[in-house]
Design a protein around this motif. Structure first.
Motif: not given
Length: 215
Positions: A10, A13-14, A23
């Motif tokens: 990843i 990180d959303e 991702n």
């Protein structure tokens, strides 16, 4: 639904769905690997032949990641890699990127173009208004690849693999065919120069390639 994305990969990180998609397929070369599998399953070396800038190690890594994410399958008995329905669902993404890229300066058509890349770009860049109501089947050969592009009257173009059925056939490497399709020279000139080979009705072939523009 199970999240198949490897947590170690990843990068964004959303909770944004676009970030989640990146991702999965946003690593370098990943979408181009998908592109090379969009029309036909291929073995490792055939995929690599369509991506001359990729190393064997990186291609191995990307195929592993795409397989883990449920985008690609690998048949160990035949060695063939193929797209899952999820992977096939990326065709509109590739087509949209072709149209978007054509609007931006800096595109150099002298660089390597794989036959699959050309076929996908043509489905994106067809003049849908001019193609409305037209029905034809065009054949393309490049190396060991044979493709049939169909106009079904709705203004769009679809591509399948196949060695028979075209009203005409154009043959050459990806770059030569791209120049014949998108370039200013009449098709007869491309054939006379030896850049490509042609079979069948060249008048019909010229009408066909006149439907495609980079701008």
């Amino acid at each position: 639904m199970t999240d198949r994305t490897d947590i170690s990969r990843i990068r964004y990180d959303e909770g944004c769905l676009a970030a989640h998609a990146l991702n999965v397929v946003g690593d370098r070369w990943a979408l181009l690997v998908v592109r090379e599998l969009m029309l036909v399953p291929r073995r490792f070396q055939a995929i690599r032949a369509g991506l001359p800038g990729i190393t064997a190690a990186v291609l191995t890594q990307r195929l592993g990641q795409l397989t883990q994410s449920g985008v690609v399958t690998h048949d160990r008995a035949t060695g063939l890699y193929a797209l899952t329905p999820s992977g096939q669902g990326l065709l509109p993404v590739l087509q949209a990127m072709c149209r978007w890229g054509a609007l931006h300066p800096g595109h150099d058509p002298r660089r390597f173009i794989s036959p699959t890349a050309l076929m996908i770009s043509m489905t994106a860049m067809i003049d849908r208004r001019a193609a409305q109501g037209l029905r034809t089947v065009a054949g393309f050969r490049s190396g060991t690849d044979s493709f049939l592009m169909r106009l079904e009257g709705d203004g769009g173009a679809t591509v399948t693999t196949g060695a028979e059925g075209g009203e005409f056939w154009l043959e050459g490497d990806g770059n030569a065919l791209a120049i014949a399709v998108y370039g200013p020279m009449p098709l007869t000139g491309s054939v006379a120069s030896g850049a490509i080979h042609a079979q069948g009705d060249l008048t019909a072939a010229q009408r066909f390639i006149d439907l495609f523009r980079l701008r």
